[in-house]
Design an enzyme around this catalytic site. Structure first.
Site, PDB file in Angstrom:
ATOM      1  N   CYS A  64      49.373  21.221 -14.965  1.00  0.00           N
ATOM      2  CA  CYS A  64      48.357  22.043 -14.300  1.00  0.00           C
ATOM      3  C   CYS A  64      47.405  22.624 -15.336  1.00  0.00           C
ATOM      4  CB  CYS A  64      49.000  23.165 -13.491  1.00  0.00           C
ATOM      5  SG  CYS A  64      49.834  24.394 -14.506  1.00  0.00           S
ATOM      6  N   ASP A  96       6.394  12.274 -24.658  1.00  0.00           N
ATOM      7  CA  ASP A  96       5.554  11.749 -25.727  1.00  0.00           C
ATOM      8  C   ASP A  96       4.778  10.560 -25.136  1.00  0.00           C
ATOM      9  OD1 ASP A  96       4.654  11.177 -28.445  1.00  0.00           O
ATOM     10  OD2 ASP A  96       5.981   9.439 -28.299  1.00  0.00           O
TER      11      ASP A  96
END
Length: 830
Positions: free
Chosen positions: A85, A511
């Site tokens: 767990c 760009d």
């Protein structure tokens, strides 16, 4: 000019990043310095002849920060066995972090692995493994060539063992449940077949002893719940197994006590047997664990697919003969033969032969790529036609495929900031549940006038229904599926933090050159003033430009060759700096160049003046061509827009994201490109070193900014942005500075990455909501909150079923992400 990306340790806030930037920028020889606080990276561009790298490091160290050398830090991923767990994962993580020399440690319950960064000068790997073992878990083997195969085999074996245990448990638990529950149903008038010899009213001892016999095998197959659970309890770090162990042990001991009372003649004790509760709880939890293991295996299918791409053997030339060897025995420098239909085993460069290779697994391009001597080849790409020989240059973990797998594994093992709350809750959850169970049990014992059976039901129900697993699985499973789905679509997301931040982006800066455009000039228009055809003008111009080294001239040569035009012999050639060229072909003088050249040679441009202005307005560069002193036409050259650019920007607009373009080009050209693709904001005539400042200005406006680029000069801006997205065909420095890498170099992957981030974070929030909600509602009900107001009491068996269902439901929800479709796939479908 040299470029470097340095890792910085010790920064705590934005002021630290600014201080480092200012200090480094003051150094003589520094062209650019940008610090990214989130990634703890410093990007520098500097003149190595003026400023050695050591001086930059010294300057950073002098103001109180540490430059982390790659050689000083080692990274290891350790598979861990025995975790059941999220509390287990928290326990292991805390244990590793306490060790001296460990810089960071992340334990992922979903992947069952610990990602650890440590200083090998301070601590050895064996000490980390010992810390895991000390915490009560198994540190499995790492850094083996067949580790991936072993890991898969181990998980498959684990799934088979769990299913086998569940089947054995169910075989005994079902008759146990039948024997225990049917007499009660018969009392309520429900007629079911039941052996007379087991009637609890007439044969109570046989009834009790048969239940004991049936519950023992169930306890046997579920023994790990007890060995792990009680060990964790003794070490004051209880986990989910501790809750199950305490609850079922309490039920069994109470039942054994009542069985003893039956042997003493107290037959009323037959109503206080809880053997079937313990047996069914263990069976249901084993079922939940089996389903959970299968689902967790499905979340890592992307990694399995990538690993499955690499071939297992290579055909090398040894002592003049062909020899097949395992892939991990290939050394750098080996000459490898690849026949048609075979996969490339390692990265290298072709030395002999000619073929076409399918590189779609890396580039996403479906068309095979021609390869000849001197061309690179990459692991797992498919040789389709001819036979080639190549020299091995990158093997093992250095190949492009291995780097991709490593990047995806790191991303899947990372934690998103949103997981912090769930981790904190998981760390204290089990002890709090134990306290609630004890308090609820004692309260009902007092409130019910000493009814032990009733109080025990409450106590067991609270322990069993509490499930830290769902909390622990909520975030990592979604990240695993999300990053895996990204990898399937050629989108490499470097971590949970990048995945979470991407969904907040509201401005994206592209760009221009090489990103929105192809990055190489191409002939777009050929206009003539004479009766001669356009192909003749292109042929003459290309022949003249053949000896030119100018990129525009080379573009014209390529354009003519692509049309199959034969280049003519040049009698003489003269390059006129800043103007163009002059050449003599077949006795004709050809001038090709700009307006200045034409004006100096007194050649009138009036005939094509309007066309020239139009082309310039479209972002194209018009090259004037004159033959024998007369204007013959214009050859226009431009860096053409990528086919996917407009569609990508339209998709981003639909998502409500503003799109900007940044370029060093003049305003007219930039505006023309922006108009073609629908850009909102144009940042033109920006010097490479100023790109990051432009990104910073946008951030100053309160925007969450992503930067998309491909070149070295984009790296500072990629580092500065909240999310840096590098085009896969770009430079290594740009990819190093980025948070997301687009392997396909397709701009449609930008909206796909953002959309994937949004859907993954939404999935995580859904998982956390159900995980928290389940416990917030379930624990009070188990504690008898409804019973206080005349409502039903929760049976521990139903509590166990609900607990198992919660983990499986979280995993199932995460697996819905596997249905995610990329933006370009949706467009094709439409």
């Amino acid at each position: 000019m040299n470029s470097q990306v340095l890792s910085i340790r010790g920064m705590t806030c934005a002021a630290c990043a600014q201080r480092i930037e200012k200090t480094v920028r003051k150094l003589s020889g520094i062209e650019q310095a940008t610090v990214n606080l989130a990634s703890e990276k410093l990007f520098v561009e500097y003149d190595e002849s003026i400023l050695p790298l050591t001086k930059i490091k010294e300057a950073v160290t002098k103001i109180g920060y540490e430059v982390v050398e790659k050689s000083e830090s080692s990274n290891v991923t350790i598979p861990i066995g025995g975790m059941t767990c999220a509390a287990c994962a928290q326990r292991v993580e805390k244990g590793i972090k306490k060790l001296p020399g460990v810089t960071s440690a992340t334990v992922n319950f979903a992947t069952e692995k610990a990602a650890v960064s440590y200083d090998p000068h301070q601590i050895r790997l064996s000490a980390i493994r010992e810390a895991i073992e000390k915490a009560g878990y198994e540190a499995l083997e790492v850094n083996k060539a067949d580790a991936a195969d072993e890991d898969r085999a181990r998980k498959q074996k684990e799934i088979k063992v769990l299913w086998r245990k569940f089947i054995v448990s169910a075989v005994f638990a079902l008759p146990l449940l039948y024997i225990a529950m049917v007499p009660m149903l018969i009392m309520y008038g429900i007629r079911l077949p039941y052996p007379k010899g087991l009637d609890p009213m007439n044969y109570p001892l046989i009834y009790a002893l048969l239940q004991v016999a049936l519950v023992i095998p169930v306890i046997g197959v579920g023994y790990k719940f007890y060995t792990i659970g009680f060990k964790a309890l003794i070490q004051r770090s209880p986990n989910m197994d501790s809750l199950i162990a305490i609850g079922t042990t309490a039920a069994i001991l109470y039942s054994i006590y009542n069985t003893w009372l039956i042997t003493q003649g107290e037959f009323k004790a037959v109503d206080s047997l809880y053997f079937e509760t313990a047996g069914v709880i263990i069976t249901l939890i084993l079922l939940g664990k089996s389903l959970e293991a299968v689902s967790k295996g499905r979340t890592s299918e992307a990694i399995k697919k990538l690993m499955g791409l690499a071939p297992k053997t290579a055909l090398i030339i040894q002592d003049g003969a062909e020899k097949e060897i395992p892939i991990d025995e290939v050394e750098i420098g080996d000459v490898i033969i690849v026949k048609p239909g075979a996969k490339i085993p390692v990265d290298g460069t072709v030395t002999e032969g000619h073929t076409s290779i399918d590189e779609s697994m890396l580039t996403g391009e479906s068309m095979p790529v021609d390869k000849k001597a001197g061309d690179p080849v990459y692991t797992a790409s498919l040789n389709t036609t001819g036979m080639i020989q190549f020299k091995a240059e990158k093997v093992g973990s250095d190949t492009a495929l291995a780097q991709i797998i490593k990047l995806v594994e790191d991303a899947q093992g990372s934690k998103a900031p949103i997981a912090a709350m769930a981790d904190k809750v998981s760390g204290v959850f089990v002890p709090i549940v134990c306290i609630i169970a004890v308090l609820a049990g004692v309260a009902w014992l007092i409130g019910s006038g000493g009814d032990v059976k009733f109080a025990l039901t409450i106590f067991i129900s609270v322990l069993v229904i509490a499930c830290p697993c769902a909390l622990g699985l909520a975030t990592p499973t979604a990240i695993m599926v999300g990053t895996g789905k990204g990898a399937e679509n050629g989108i490499l997301i470097k971590g949970g933090e990048a995945l979470e931040t991407a969904h907040k982006i509201n401005t994206i800066v592209f760009d221009k050159t090489g990103t929105i455009t192809e990055g190489k000039p191409t002939v777009t228009d050929v206009l003539t003033t004479q009766d001669s055809p356009a192909d003749y003008l292109l042929q003459m111009t290309a022949s003249a430009e053949k000896s030119s080294e100018h990129p525009l001239g080379q573009a014209i040569v390529t354009g003519a060759q692509d049309k199959g035009l034969e280049l003519l012999k040049v009698d003489s050639f003269n390059s006129i700096t800043g103007r163009g060229i002059e050449a003599v072909i077949n006795g004709q003088t050809v001038l090709a160049g700009n307006r200045k050249l034409m004006d100096e040679c007194s050649i009138s441009l009036s005939v094509l003046e309007t066309d020239s202005d139009r082309l310039a307005g479209e972002g194209k560069t018009p090259m004037y061509v004159a033959i024998d002193g007369e204007l013959a036409g214009i050859v226009a050259v431009a860096d053409v827009v990528k086919a996917s650019s407009k569609g990508a920007i339209e998709s981003l607009h639909r998502m409500g994201i503003e799109v900007a373009m940044i370029t060093g080009d003049n305003r007219m050209t930039a505006d023309a490109i922006a108009k073609q693709v629908g850009i909102d904001r144009v940042l033109a005539e920006v010097l490479p070193q100023d790109k990051s400042n432009e990104v910073k200005k946008l951030q100053g406006e309160g925007r969450k900014v992503a930067m998309v680029g491909d070149g070295i000069n984009d790296a500072p801006a990629l580092a500065q942005a909240d999310i840096g997205i590098a085009i896969g065909s770009g430079t290594d420095v740009a990819m190093e500075s980025a948070d997301i890498v687009l392997m396909h170099s397709d701009l449609m992957d930008v909206p796909t990455a953002i959309d994937l981030s949004k859907k993954t974070i939404r999935n995580i929030k859904q998982n956390l909501f159900w995980a928290f909600g389940y416990n917030v509602v379930g624990i009070p009900i188990a504690a008898g909150a409804l019973h206080l107001f005349g409502g039903p009491l929760l049976n521990p068996m139903f509590a166990a079923a609900a607990m198992s269902l919660s983990s499986v439901s979280v995993l199932t929800n995460a697996l819905r992400l596997k249905r995610f479709k990329a933006a370009n796939q949706e467009r094709k479908g439409a």
